[in-house]
Write a protein that holds these residues in place. Structure first.
Motif, PDB file in Angstrom:
ATOM      1  N   UNK A 133      35.819 -29.295  89.280  1.00 61.65           N
ATOM      2  CA  UNK A 133      36.614 -30.532  89.340  1.00 61.65           C
ATOM      3  C   UNK A 133      35.760 -31.607  90.007  1.00 61.65           C
ATOM      4  N   UNK A 134      36.216 -32.842  90.025  1.00 65.12           N
ATOM      5  CA  UNK A 134      35.407 -33.911  90.610  1.00 65.12           C
ATOM      6  C   UNK A 134      36.301 -35.036  91.109  1.00 65.12           C
ATOM      7  N   UNK A 135      35.719 -35.875  91.934  1.00 61.94           N
ATOM      8  CA  UNK A 135      36.466 -36.984  92.545  1.00 61.94           C
ATOM      9  C   UNK A 135      35.814 -38.297  92.136  1.00 61.94           C
ATOM     10  N   UNK A 136      36.604 -39.191  91.551  1.00 65.48           N
ATOM     11  CA  UNK A 136      36.157 -40.537  91.189  1.00 65.48           C
ATOM     12  C   UNK A 136      36.670 -41.527  92.231  1.00 65.48           C
ATOM     13  N   UNK A 137      36.210 -42.748  92.156  1.00 63.61           N
ATOM     14  CA  UNK A 137      36.802 -43.789  92.991  1.00 63.61           C
ATOM     15  C   UNK A 137      37.057 -45.032  92.156  1.00 63.61           C
ATOM     16  N   UNK A 138      38.000 -45.807  92.599  1.00 60.59           N
ATOM     17  CA  UNK A 138      38.325 -47.070  91.946  1.00 60.59           C
ATOM     18  C   UNK A 138      38.622 -48.109  93.003  1.00 60.59           C
ATOM     19  N   UNK A 139      38.354 -49.358  92.696  1.00 61.96           N
ATOM     20  CA  UNK A 139      38.614 -50.423  93.651  1.00 61.96           C
ATOM     21  C   UNK A 139      40.070 -50.848  93.606  1.00 61.96           C
ATOM     22  N   UNK A 140      40.625 -51.141  94.758  1.00 60.59           N
ATOM     23  CA  UNK A 140      41.998 -51.638  94.872  1.00 60.59           C
ATOM     24  C   UNK A 140      41.996 -52.819  95.822  1.00 60.59           C
ATOM     25  N   UNK A 141      43.064 -53.641  95.832  1.00 58.41           N
ATOM     26  CA  UNK A 141      43.122 -54.763  96.784  1.00 58.41           C
ATOM     27  C   UNK A 141      42.947 -54.329  98.231  1.00 58.41           C
ATOM     28  N   UNK A 142      43.360 -53.089  98.543  1.00 53.60           N
ATOM     29  CA  UNK A 142      43.244 -52.614  99.920  1.00 53.60           C
ATOM     30  C   UNK A 142      41.937 -51.922 100.207  1.00 53.60           C
ATOM     31  N   UNK A 145      39.847 -46.404  96.532  1.00 51.43           N
ATOM     32  CA  UNK A 145      40.812 -45.338  96.322  1.00 51.43           C
ATOM     33  C   UNK A 145      40.143 -44.195  95.587  1.00 51.43           C
ATOM     34  N   UNK A 146      40.341 -42.978  96.072  1.00 52.14           N
ATOM     35  CA  UNK A 146      39.751 -41.795  95.462  1.00 52.14           C
ATOM     36  C   UNK A 146      40.778 -41.097  94.584  1.00 52.14           C
ATOM     37  N   UNK A 147      40.286 -40.556  93.472  1.00 56.42           N
ATOM     38  CA  UNK A 147      41.157 -39.893  92.504  1.00 56.42           C
ATOM     39  C   UNK A 147      40.513 -38.574  92.101  1.00 56.42           C
ATOM     40  N   UNK A 148      41.236 -37.461  92.211  1.00 56.82           N
ATOM     41  CA  UNK A 148      40.699 -36.172  91.811  1.00 56.82           C
ATOM     42  C   UNK A 148      41.015 -35.908  90.343  1.00 56.82           C
ATOM     43  N   UNK A 149      40.050 -35.346  89.631  1.00 57.09           N
ATOM     44  CA  UNK A 149      40.224 -34.927  88.245  1.00 57.09           C
ATOM     45  C   UNK A 149      40.068 -33.403  88.240  1.00 57.09           C
ATOM     46  N   UNK A 150      41.124 -32.700  87.907  1.00 57.05           N
ATOM     47  CA  UNK A 150      41.123 -31.241  88.007  1.00 57.05           C
ATOM     48  C   UNK A 150      40.486 -30.544  86.811  1.00 57.05           C
ATOM     49  N   UNK A 151      40.094 -31.291  85.796  1.00 54.14           N
ATOM     50  CA  UNK A 151      39.356 -30.701  84.686  1.00 54.14           C
ATOM     51  C   UNK A 151      37.930 -30.419  85.153  1.00 54.14           C
ATOM     52  N   UNK A 152      37.375 -29.254  84.781  1.00 55.90           N
ATOM     53  CA  UNK A 152      36.021 -28.909  85.233  1.00 55.90           C
ATOM     54  C   UNK A 152      34.974 -29.460  84.269  1.00 55.90           C
ATOM     55  N   UNK A 153      33.940 -30.076  84.842  1.00 57.55           N
ATOM     56  CA  UNK A 153      32.834 -30.643  84.064  1.00 57.55           C
ATOM     57  C   UNK A 153      31.531 -30.477  84.828  1.00 57.55           C
ATOM     58  N   UNK A 154      30.399 -30.607  84.120  1.00 57.13           N
ATOM     59  CA  UNK A 154      29.106 -30.691  84.791  1.00 57.13           C
ATOM     60  C   UNK A 154      29.034 -32.023  85.538  1.00 57.13           C
ATOM     61  N   UNK A 155      28.011 -32.179  86.388  1.00 56.20           N
ATOM     62  CA  UNK A 155      27.912 -33.411  87.172  1.00 56.20           C
ATOM     63  C   UNK A 155      27.744 -34.632  86.264  1.00 56.20           C
ATOM     64  N   UNK A 156      26.885 -34.548  85.263  1.00 58.88           N
ATOM     65  CA  UNK A 156      26.665 -35.702  84.390  1.00 58.88           C
ATOM     66  C   UNK A 156      27.903 -36.006  83.547  1.00 58.88           C
ATOM     67  N   UNK A 157      28.634 -34.983  83.116  1.00 52.14           N
ATOM     68  CA  UNK A 157      29.881 -35.204  82.386  1.00 52.14           C
ATOM     69  C   UNK A 157      30.920 -35.879  83.282  1.00 52.14           C
ATOM     70  N   UNK A 158      30.978 -35.423  84.532  1.00 50.75           N
ATOM     71  CA  UNK A 158      31.912 -36.020  85.487  1.00 50.75           C
ATOM     72  C   UNK A 158      31.548 -37.476  85.760  1.00 50.75           C
ATOM     73  N   UNK A 159      30.258 -37.755  85.884  1.00 52.10           N
ATOM     74  CA  UNK A 159      29.807 -39.127  86.100  1.00 52.10           C
ATOM     75  C   UNK A 159      30.244 -40.029  84.950  1.00 52.10           C
ATOM     76  N   UNK A 160      30.055 -39.545  83.722  1.00 50.95           N
ATOM     77  CA  UNK A 160      30.428 -40.329  82.543  1.00 50.95           C
ATOM     78  C   UNK A 160      31.941 -40.578  82.505  1.00 50.95           C
ATOM     79  N   UNK A 161      32.716 -39.542  82.835  1.00 48.93           N
ATOM     80  CA  UNK A 161      34.174 -39.677  82.824  1.00 48.93           C
ATOM     81  C   UNK A 161      34.625 -40.726  83.851  1.00 48.93           C
ATOM     82  N   UNK A 162      34.068 -40.642  85.069  1.00 42.88           N
ATOM     83  CA  UNK A 162      34.459 -41.588  86.120  1.00 42.88           C
ATOM     84  C   UNK A 162      34.083 -43.021  85.727  1.00 42.88           C
ATOM     85  N   UNK A 163      32.919 -43.201  85.139  1.00 38.29           N
ATOM     86  CA  UNK A 163      32.487 -44.549  84.749  1.00 38.29           C
ATOM     87  C   UNK A 163      33.333 -45.103  83.593  1.00 38.29           C
TER      88      UNK A 163
END
Length: 321
Positions: A133-142, A145-163
């Motif tokens: 699984x992996x953790x992405x982040x997104x910008x918010x007014x405050x 914010x971190x968001x967990x994705x429970x689907x399993x991926x390689x690091x480069x796949x996770x990077x692409x998904x988050x972007x």
């Protein structure tokens, strides 16, 4: 800007010639740091031992088995350049939370370039092809914010998904960020973060790293910026990394056949703050020259009679008309 005179050797021959040449290995019992061993081999032979294929490995092992069972230096080294996925340039992360401050990152089998977090909030370097699984982040007014994705991926796949869906993989800048990400890591599992590093593994003579023989062993990195290659007869000449400043015996090489050499003199410009006696900087210059010249034959610097490689060029006096 200051100008310097740079003199270096290019062993003759194009790609085909250099591949046909056989390496002759020489064991040196004197114990030196990796940098001292490199300088010694370049002065008396060609360079620290480069092992290009299984035939070289057999010749190398013949020399080593007759001399030493302890770790000896070879020509491998790796530059450590941790960076976050959302950054364009490398930097040492200001905040870290490795599992063990003494041994981690442990770089097992020289094949761990990406970083995951355990459910205890500690960091591990790991094989980037592993699926977590992996953790992405997104910008918010405050803020972030971190968001967990429970689907399993390689690091480069996770990077692409988050972007594609957020901003990027998690960038952890302090203990507060770390705690927030830790709370999202699935219990009993790991999750990818955005921390990674490029491979950056080289031979001292700048030969290509097309053949490898890594030992399945821990290679503790700690806070080091460079780690250096060693091997032993006891591990059948399989390779590992050690602190470059420990002292060990070493193996040099030169070509078995007589090789024509070309001496080339060039001028380079350097920032006045650059420490041109730094062996790490010299290795980087050699790599750039190798790329520019498209030579597969080894390059090395040659010390001039006064022991220096670089000389500041004297400014020419202008003649007034």
């Amino acid at each position: 800007m200051e100008r310097f005179l740079l003199i270096f050797w290019i062993l003759s021959g194009w790609l085909i010639l250099s591949l046909c040449l056989e390496h002759q290995y020489y064991f040196v019992e004197n114990k030196m740091t990796w940098y001292q061993a490199q300088s010694y081999c370049r002065q008396h032979y060609t360079d620290l031992a480069t092992i290009r294929n299984s035939e070289d490995m057999n010749h190398f092992l013949d020399v080593l088995s007759a001399q030493s069972s302890s770790d000896v230096w070879i020509g491998l080294y790796s530059e450590i350049n941790w960076m976050w996925s959302n950054e364009l340039e490398e930097r040492n992360p200001g905040y870290t939370n490795w599992e063990s401050t003494d041994n981690d990152p442990d770089f097992i089998s020289a094949n761990q370039f990406c970083v995951c977090m355990g459910d205890n909030g500690r960091w591990w370097d790991y094989n980037c092809e592993a699926k977590f699984p992996f953790v992405c982040y997104t910008g918010t007014p405050g803020g972030c914010k971190f968001v967990v994705i429970n689907e399993t991926m390689s690091w480069s796949e996770a990077q692409r998904y988050c972007r594609d869906n957020f901003i990027d993989l998690a960038d952890i800048g302090n203990s507060t960020d770390n705690q927030q990400v830790q709370q999202l890591v699935p219990t009993g599992n790991w999750a990818w973060t955005g921390l990674y590093r490029e491979e950056n593994i080289y031979w001292s003579d700048q030969s290509s790293l097309s053949f490898t023989k890594w030992d399945h062993i821990s290679n503790p990195i700690g806070s080091r910026g460079i780690i250096c290659g060693a091997t032993s007869e006891a591990r059948l000449a399989k390779w590992r990394f050690l602190d470059c400043y420990t002292t060990r015996s070493f193996v040099c090489y030169r070509f078995r056949e007589q090789v024509m050499r070309r001496r080339v003199k060039i001028k380079v410009k350097s920032d006045s703050s650059a420490i041109l006696t730094d062996p790490n900087l010299q290795n980087k210059i050699l790599r750039k020259l190798q790329e520019k010249l498209q030579e597969n034959a080894p390059l090395k610097f040659v010390q001039q009679p006064d022991g220096k490689i670089f000389h500041k060029e004297k400014e020419k006096k202008r003649t007034e008309l």
